[in-house]
Scaffold this active site. Structure first.
Site, PDB file in Angstrom:
ATOM      1  N   TYR A 153       0.855  -1.193   0.000  1.00 55.48           N
ATOM      2  CA  TYR A 153       0.000   0.000   0.000  1.00 55.48           C
ATOM      3  C   TYR A 153       0.885   1.234   0.000  1.00 55.48           C
ATOM      4  O   TYR A 153       1.829   1.327   0.793  1.00 55.48           O
ATOM      5  CB  TYR A 153      -0.897   0.005   1.248  1.00 55.48           C
ATOM      6  CG  TYR A 153      -1.843   1.177   1.303  1.00 55.48           C
ATOM      7  CD1 TYR A 153      -2.861   1.301   0.358  1.00 55.48           C
ATOM      8  CD2 TYR A 153      -1.722   2.172   2.268  1.00 55.48           C
ATOM      9  CE1 TYR A 153      -3.733   2.377   0.380  1.00 55.48           C
ATOM     10  CE2 TYR A 153      -2.593   3.254   2.309  1.00 55.48           C
ATOM     11  CZ  TYR A 153      -3.597   3.344   1.363  1.00 55.48           C
ATOM     12  OH  TYR A 153      -4.456   4.419   1.398  1.00 55.48           O
ATOM     13  N   ASP A 255       9.164   2.837   0.504  1.00 50.98           N
ATOM     14  CA  ASP A 255       8.054   3.524   1.145  1.00 50.98           C
ATOM     15  C   ASP A 255       8.142   3.185   2.633  1.00 50.98           C
ATOM     16  O   ASP A 255       7.715   2.123   3.076  1.00 50.98           O
ATOM     17  CB  ASP A 255       6.729   3.052   0.534  1.00 50.98           C
ATOM     18  CG  ASP A 255       5.526   3.650   1.248  1.00 50.98           C
ATOM     19  OD1 ASP A 255       5.716   4.287   2.305  1.00 50.98           O
ATOM     20  OD2 ASP A 255       4.399   3.466   0.749  1.00 50.98           O
ATOM     21  N   LYS A 283       3.406   9.323   8.773  1.00 55.53           N
ATOM     22  CA  LYS A 283       2.882   8.735  10.019  1.00 55.53           C
ATOM     23  C   LYS A 283       3.684   9.157  11.260  1.00 55.53           C
ATOM     24  O   LYS A 283       3.673  10.316  11.612  1.00 55.53           O
ATOM     25  CB  LYS A 283       2.797   7.206   9.888  1.00 55.53           C
ATOM     26  CG  LYS A 283       1.698   6.786   8.897  1.00 55.53           C
ATOM     27  CD  LYS A 283       1.152   5.419   9.166  1.00 55.53           C
ATOM     28  CE  LYS A 283       0.270   4.913   8.059  1.00 55.53           C
ATOM     29  NZ  LYS A 283      -1.147   4.783   8.358  1.00 55.53           N
TER      30      LYS A 283
END
Ligand code: PLP
Length: 460
Positions: A153, A255, A283
């Site tokens: 993702y 990522d 995050k």
């Protein structure tokens, strides 16, 4: 729905009537009643009243030990004092200017000290960070195609929304998976330019480079696949990707939206000893504020300097997020705190393992830094297709069972994992384990009664 799950959901509904009411109201104006699809689930999500440290309280007054932590964005925990102090200062002195204010270079220094990049730019979400990485990689190589892995993702831009959670009927060959749109609206030209390989399968990567010689700009991946629970890269996989990228003149993009802060001081590149060409961060680097960054070598980032690749954003480096980010890097993500959470992580992992063994549950426990997961599989998963084979209702029994005992063991959805914050304590971990000790025998019983026939396609 099997008996125990039905009982757990009935208890959930009894404990959370105000959340049900709030959700009903929100559904009238907001699709699914939530602001991000991941937050919606049946019968309705818990609505939060407040969060402090390692705890949340919902609108009905129930208290939870929080291991959801905003889908892993809060390794700082709720309202970390250093972050709150920094944010308060920013609120008092101007939140956003659309002008530089000096903190940018400070935070860039922090990031370049930890991760193998020489220059960075900032944004507000992981989606932005991976989107800019992809575009810059295309510009740097003058190629259009990206290679990504089925089940990883990378956020919500078009190139990222390919083969995120494909259904089994759309899979194609495991060594050459189809490019499957993650919903309507992803344009066909994007699908043609995003080629897909299988995680932990270097042959599938080599095959794509042979199929599209001189056309693949970059390989993008989560170094640990963390949107299928936790799927570790097997020995040699990341090194193999590094080699293939170098050989073919493509960039390797890590990522690290999830791993960057939470795996350890220097993220996945330090942990695995593999150097990517670009890194995307978000995050937990923001301590609870929307903060993202992407970085690369001076040579690659020079494309922005030369105005060859465009990058902007009104809220980039707004001072609230930057103050929170600086406080997070300097006072939260410290070596001392990594040692603290490592100790708690090990305690939780060991505790889960002991209980799983004692209960006879067919499952395994896996941990990566402050993240970990109870994986309801007989053997370690290696890729997305392995992850698909799960008894979803058994997982729901686990999740609702834990919630009813005051523990948000992880975010809702069986593709997630627990996060431990620097504000969690040994007592929190003991309470978490006590709840699991109560839930595990029922899980083992249901698993045995339900058998393999409920193990099926897990996409959502
Ligand atoms: C690995 C990874 N990349 C990118 C993203 C997108 O980040 P955001 O939700 O901040 O856009 C996420 C979000 O969960 C993620 O886990």
């Amino acid at each position: 729905m099997h008996d125990i799950l039905q009982k757990e959901i009935a208890l959930y509904e009894k404990r959370t009537p105000k959340s049900a009411e709030a959700h009903k109201r929100a559904e009238k104006r907001i699709p699914l009643g939530v602001a991000s699809n991941y937050r919606g689930y049946d019968p309705y999500p818990i609505f939060v009243a407040e969060g402090h440290g390692s705890r949340l309280r919902d609108v009905d007054g129930n208290e939870y030990i929080d291991h959801n932590l905003c889908f892993g964005a809060l390794m700082a925990g709720h309202g970390h004092p250093a972050v709150v102090k920094a944010v308060k200062w920013a609120l008092d002195n101007g939140t956003t200017f659309g002008m530089p204010h000096g903190m940018e270079a400070d935070l860039a220094d922090e990031i370049c000290a930890r991760y193998p990049v020489e220059m960075v730019r900032f944004g507000s979400s992981g989606t932005e960070a991976t989107m800019h990485c992809c575009r810059i990689a295309r510009a740097a190589t003058k190629r259009d195609k990206l290679l990504r892995f089925e089940g990883c993702y990378h956020g919500l831009h078009d190139s990222a929304l390919v083969s995120v959670k494909p259904k089994a009927e759309d899979f194609g060959d495991i060594h050459a998976p189809n490019s499957v749109p993650g919903g309507m609206g992803v344009i066909k030209a994007v699908l043609d330019n995003v080629t897909v390989a299988t995680f932990n399968d270097l042959k599938s990567v080599e095959h794509r480079f042979q199929q599209h010689p001189g056309q693949i700009a970059a390989v993008i991946l989560e170094p640990i696949m963390m949107n299928v629970g936790i799927c570790m890269p097997q020995a040699g996989f990341l090194e193999g990707l590094r080699e293939i990228c170098t050989k073919n003149g493509a960039l390797l993009i890590f990522d690290e939206v999830k791993t960057g802060a939470k795996l350890g001081w220097g993220g996945a590149s330090e942990y695995f000893g593999v150097k990517p060409d670009m890194i995307a961060l978000a995050k937990s680097i923001g301590g609870g504020m929307p903060l993202a960054a992407f970085g690369a070598s001076r040579e690659v980032m020079d494309l922005i300097v030369q105005h060859k690749v465009f990058h902007g954003g009104t809220y980039n480096t707004n001072r609230v997020a930057m103050a929170a980010g600086l406080a997070t890097f300097r006072e939260v993500l410290t070596r001392e705190n990594y040692a603290h959470v490592e100790k708690l992580g090990k305690k939780l992992e060991d505790g889960y393992r002991t209980i799983v063994k004692k209960s006879g549950l067919q499952a395994y426990v896996i941990r990566a830094g402050v993240n970990g997961a109870l994986m309801l599989y007989p053997a370690e998963i290696k890729n997305y297709r392995d992850w698909m084979k799960i008894d979803v209702d058994l997982w729901r029994q686990f999740w609702f069972g834990m919630v009813n005992r005051g523990v948000l063991a992880m975010p809702y959805w069986w593709d997630e994992q627990w996060t431990i914050s620097v504000q969690h304590t040994e007592a929190d971990i003991e309470r978490h384990l006590a709840a699991f000790e109560e839930v595990a025998p029922g899980l083992a019983k249901a698993q045995e009664e339900r058998g393999a026939k409920f193990v099926g396609a897990a996409g959502h």
